[in-house]
Design an enzyme around this catalytic site. Structure first.
Site, PDB file in Angstrom:
ATOM      1  N   GLY A  45       0.837  -1.201   0.000  1.00 37.34           N
ATOM      2  CA  GLY A  45       0.000   0.000   0.000  1.00 37.34           C
ATOM      3  C   GLY A  45       0.871   1.250   0.000  1.00 37.34           C
ATOM      4  N   GLY A  55       6.593  -2.066   3.425  1.00 34.18           N
ATOM      5  CA  GLY A  55       6.223  -2.452   4.775  1.00 34.18           C
ATOM      6  C   GLY A  55       6.698  -3.858   5.110  1.00 34.18           C
ATOM      7  N   GLY A  93       5.529  -6.853   4.446  1.00 39.84           N
ATOM      8  CA  GLY A  93       5.539  -7.793   3.312  1.00 39.84           C
ATOM      9  C   GLY A  93       6.746  -7.537   2.428  1.00 39.84           C
ATOM     10  N   ILE A 139       1.882   3.463   6.773  1.00 43.25           N
ATOM     11  CA  ILE A 139       1.113   4.320   7.681  1.00 43.25           C
ATOM     12  C   ILE A 139       0.822   3.569   8.981  1.00 43.25           C
ATOM     13  CG2 ILE A 139       0.055   5.650   5.813  1.00 43.25           C
ATOM     14  CD1 ILE A 139      -2.599   4.096   6.482  1.00 43.25           C
ATOM     15  N   ASP A 140       0.905   2.237   8.949  1.00 42.75           N
ATOM     16  CA  ASP A 140       0.529   1.432  10.123  1.00 42.75           C
ATOM     17  C   ASP A 140       1.564   1.486  11.256  1.00 42.75           C
ATOM     18  OD1 ASP A 140      -1.480   0.676   8.400  1.00 42.75           O
ATOM     19  OD2 ASP A 140      -0.596  -1.276   7.938  1.00 42.75           O
ATOM     20  N   MET A 145      -7.381   2.843   9.598  1.00 44.71           N
ATOM     21  CA  MET A 145      -6.551   1.706   9.168  1.00 44.71           C
ATOM     22  C   MET A 145      -5.502   1.370  10.223  1.00 44.71           C
ATOM     23  SD  MET A 145      -5.799   2.208   5.148  1.00 44.71           S
ATOM     24  CE  MET A 145      -6.969   1.697   3.897  1.00 44.71           C
ATOM     25  N   GLY A 146      -4.661   0.420   9.906  1.00 44.81           N
ATOM     26  CA  GLY A 146      -3.586   0.062  10.840  1.00 44.81           C
ATOM     27  C   GLY A 146      -3.316  -1.431  10.874  1.00 44.81           C
TER      28      GLY A 146
END
Ligand code: F6P
Length: 367
Positions: A14, A123, A125, A147-148, A190-191
């Site tokens: 993302g 991130g 992944g 962003i998480d 999100m998160g």
């Protein structure tokens, strides 16, 4: 190391505000060393399916190409969260998908282009893929994005600050409409399986209740908190719900599971709002901030940290560092082995200062 290098950079998973700043810094730092740098389109797709791209799937990065992009959201080279080369989704004749390991093919294509090294921006992944490529001998440096904020071994990932800032702005706006209608506003953020965005936005944005994956909630306790406020004359409430929040003895709210991609979370905000309305009799509304948290210009903090990460990734290559991830270890940017960065997800520690602050402010976690 002074040797001429030809490097590639990719952005995977993302998107997050700051990706373009990383690309710009990595490009300028490379050009300064007389290296060549190319962007791989859409994660690794530019190398795995070059025939799909009119430009062959690789973007030559030059000072002109990266001019004026620091403040832009998105990524000029594209990204995907359906392009994991370890579990690449390949369509069968019947329309279903099978996951195929294309790592060796990716490495072959990388070598065919005579690339010396790869900067992988992503991130958890993407860092797991970077580690797998590094284990197979590819020279890789990772840059932590999401962003998480759920990546280990870095104090923060870029994108998180922008997401929290936007969520706080939304909470400020929702306070006045909630008060005007004496409603409960449930805000889903999100998160994934970590509650960082919900926690930090909820505390900074004066939420009354924050539900995070790390603290499974009891809806009766949530309703009791709203009623307790009502009894004190506080006839509206703001509830921030992480998309990964789940009830005690319950499960995550999953929207879909598809071959070749991570499961998609969402919908818990709507469930919580319906239950609150049922239990308290108060009108409840849901707002899902979703991808708004990922879009738009990076904050000042994210721009700076993304530029620092991009430049540090190139310095790592200059210093012959391999299999590492760039990480913020204030006040410095450091390097940690990909092995350590990918060992586990970074969730909110229950004894952290922000959690204690929330308790001291009277915020409920619905326990
Ligand atoms: O990891 C970033 C993130 O925005 C998560 O917070 C969210 O669950 C996920 O990506 C959504 O991804 P997409 O809708 O792009 O598949």
């Amino acid at each position: 190391m002074n040797k001429h290098m030809k490097i590639a950079i990719c952005t995977g998973g993302g998107d997050a505000p700051g990706l373009n700043a990383v690309i710009r810094a990595a490009t300028l730092a490379s050009i300064r060393r007389d290296w060549e740098i190319y962007g791989i389109r859409d994660g690794y797709n530019g190398l795995l399916m070059p025939e799909e791209y009119p430009d062959g799937g690789l973007v030559p990065l030059t000072p002109e190409r990266v001019r004026g992009i620091t403040h832009l959201g998105g990524t000029i080279i594209g990204t995907t969260n359906r392009g994991n080369p370890m579990k690449y989704p390949v369509k069968n004749f019947d329309g279903s998908f099978t996951e195929v390991d294309r790592l060796d093919e990716l490495i072959r294509n990388f070598q065919l282009h005579n690339f010396d090294a790869l900067i992988s921006v992503g991130g958890d992944g993407s860092m797991a893929i970077a580690k797998a490529l590094s284990d197979k001998g590819l020279w890789v440096v990772g840059v932590p994005k999401t962003i998480d904020n759920d990546l280990e071994k870095t104090v923060i990932t870029f994108g998180f600050d922008t997401a929290v800032g936007f969520a706080v702005e939304c909470l400020d706006r929702l306070h006045s409409t909630a008060a005007a209608h004496r409603r409960v506003m449930v805000v889903e953020v999100m998160g994934r399986y970590a509650g960082w965005i919900a926690l930090e936005a909820g505390v900074a944005g004066s939420a009354d209740i924050i539900l995070i994956p790390e603290i499974p909630y009891d809806i009766q306790k949530v309703a009791a908190k709203i009623e307790e406020r009502e009894n004190r004359g506080r006839d509206f409430s703001i509830v921030v719900v992480a998309e990964g929040a789940r009830p005690k003895d319950g499960t995550f709210s999953v929207i879909s599971r598809e071959t070749g991609r991570a499961e998609r979370l969402g919908g818990v905000g709507e469930k919580v709002a319906a239950e609150i309305q049922e239990l308290t009799g108060k009108e409840a509304r849901t707002v899902v901030l979703g991808h708004l948290l990922r879009g738009g210009a990076p904050s000042r903090f994210d721009r700076l940290i993304a530029l620092r990460f991009g430049a540090a990734a190139v310095r790592a290559l200059s210093e012959d560092r391999r299999g590492v991830m760039v990480a913020l270890d204030p006040p410095v940017v450091n390097y940690v082995p990909l092995e350590e960065a990918t060992r586990r997800m970074k969730t909110v520690p229950l004894d952290c200062d922000t959690i204690h602050t929330a308790y001291d402010l009277g915020i409920s976690f619905g326990e």
